[in-house]
Scaffold this motif. Structure first.
Motif, mmCIF file in Angstrom:
data_model
loop_
_atom_site.group_PDB
_atom_site.id
_atom_site.type_symbol
_atom_site.label_atom_id
_atom_site.label_comp_id
_atom_site.label_asym_id
_atom_site.label_seq_id
_atom_site.Cartn_x
_atom_site.Cartn_y
_atom_site.Cartn_z
ATOM 1 N N ARG A 119 0.738 -1.300 0.022
ATOM 2 C CA ARG A 119 0.038 -0.038 0.088
ATOM 3 C C ARG A 119 0.885 1.350 0.145
ATOM 4 O O ARG A 119 0.370 2.217 -0.860
ATOM 5 N N LYS A 120 1.930 1.321 0.859
ATOM 6 C CA LYS A 120 2.758 2.486 0.960
ATOM 7 C C LYS A 120 3.576 2.567 -0.315
ATOM 8 O O LYS A 120 3.793 3.979 -0.831
ATOM 9 N N LEU A 121 3.916 1.431 -1.037
ATOM 10 C CA LEU A 121 4.656 1.588 -2.304
ATOM 11 C C LEU A 121 3.849 2.142 -3.358
ATOM 12 O O LEU A 121 4.169 2.999 -4.152
ATOM 13 N N GLY B 187 -5.209 4.221 -10.521
ATOM 14 C CA GLY B 187 -5.928 2.843 -10.930
ATOM 15 C C GLY B 187 -5.157 1.644 -10.971
ATOM 16 O O GLY B 187 -5.411 0.556 -10.639
ATOM 17 N N TRP B 188 -3.787 2.064 -10.890
ATOM 18 C CA TRP B 188 -2.716 1.017 -10.644
ATOM 19 C C TRP B 188 -2.346 0.664 -9.402
ATOM 20 O O TRP B 188 -2.343 1.857 -8.547
ATOM 21 N N PHE C 8 3.398 5.831 -2.941
ATOM 22 C CA PHE C 8 4.670 6.478 -3.172
ATOM 23 C C PHE C 8 4.988 6.583 -4.602
ATOM 24 O O PHE C 8 5.284 7.847 -5.201
ATOM 25 N N HIS C 9 4.653 5.513 -5.363
ATOM 26 C CA HIS C 9 4.622 5.436 -7.033
ATOM 27 C C HIS C 9 3.581 6.471 -7.623
ATOM 28 O O HIS C 9 3.763 7.144 -8.556
ATOM 29 N N HIS C 10 2.653 6.681 -6.905
ATOM 30 C CA HIS C 10 1.344 7.683 -7.436
ATOM 31 C C HIS C 10 1.931 8.897 -7.402
ATOM 32 O O HIS C 10 1.714 9.989 -8.135
#
Length: 210
Positions: A74-76, A89-90, A79-81
Motif C-alpha cells: 500500500r505504501k509503495l 488505478g494501478w 509513493f509511486h502515485h
C-alpha cells in the motif's frame, strides 16, 4: 502477459503433496511482477523499522507477517502515485497464488526452472542464512529467487484446489491460513518446488518468510 497454464503438480512428481491437484488456470489480464524479492533496502525506504534477522540492504526482508507485507505494498503504491511512476488505478499488492505460480513457471511444467542449486538458496546450500537477491539464475521472465531464499506471501486464503478448469482464481473468500510459496533457505528442495504450497496464520513472522 495473460495466458493459461497447469497449476499444481503431476501425480508422479517426486516430493509432491496431496493438495497440489493439477488443474488448468487461465489468467485473462497481464500484470507486472517485481524482478527480485523485496530487499531490506527497499523496505526501509517506506517502513518504520527493519525486522530482519539476517541484515543487509540487498538481502530479502524477512520476519514480516502477511499484513505487514500488504502494508508495504500500500505504501509503495502511494509513493509511486505521488512520484508519477504508476498511473491512478494501478496498484502494487501481493500476487494471488495463481499469479505467483504462473510467474514462477513461465507457463511451463517442472519442479524448478533449472537445477535446484542453480536457482535456489535452500537447506543444502544456504549455510543457514538468507543471501543477497538475484545471486541465482533468473527464470525466462527475468524473475529471481522464485525458488528458495525466503518464502513469498501470497494474497489468498489457503484452500483446496478445484479439479476443473478455472479463470482468475483468488482463493477462498475466508479461511484460517494465508498461503506463502517458493520455499526458503531452511527448507528441503521439495519445499521449494513450483507447486509446493506452504501456509500459516496471517500474523506469523519468521526469518524464512519475506
Amino acid at each position: 502477459p495473460p495466458g493459461r497454464f497447469v497449476m499444481g503438480s503431476p501425480f508422479n512428481e517426486p516430493g509432491r503433496e496431496l493438495d497440489e491437484v493439477p488443474h488448468s488456470v487461465t489468467l485473462s489480464t497481464g500484470f507486472f511482477f517485481s524482478e527480485t524479492l523485496c530487499t531490506q533496502g527497499q523496505w526501509s525506504l517506506l517502513m518504520p523499522h527493519n525486522p530482519s534477522k539476517f541484515r543487509g540492504a540487498d538481502r530479502p526482508v524477512e520476519q514480516v507477517n502477511w499484513e505487514e507485507a500488504r502494508e508495504f505494498a500500500r505504501k509503495l503504491t502511494e509513493f509511486h502515485h505521488r512520484s508519477g511512476l504508476i498511473s491512478v488505478g494501478w496498484r502494487w499488492d501481493l500476487p494471488t497464488e495463481a499469479q505467483w505460480e504462473y510467474a514462477c513457471r513461465v507457463r511451463k511444467p517442472g519442479q524448478f526452472h533449472g537445477t535446484a542449486d542453480s536457482v535456489a538458496w535452500y537447506e543444502q546450500n544456504s549455510e543457514k542464512r538468507t543471501h543477497p537477491v538475484a545471486a541465482k539464475q533468473p527464470n525466462a521472465w527475468g524473475l529471481h529467487d522464485m525458488h528458495g531464499n525466503v518464502g513469498k506471501w501470497c494474497l489468498d486464503w489457503y484452500g483446496q484446489y478445484p479439479f476443473e478448469s478455472v479463470s482468475n482464481p483468488a482463493g477462498p473468500a475466508f479461511g484460517t491460513f494465508r498461503v506463502y510459496r517458493g520455499g526458503a533457505w531452511s527448507d528441503a528442495a521439495r519445499c521449494c518446488r513450483s507447486a509446493y504450497r506452504a501456509r500459516s496464520v496471517p500474523d506469523f513472522c519468521s526469518s524464512n518468510i519475506g
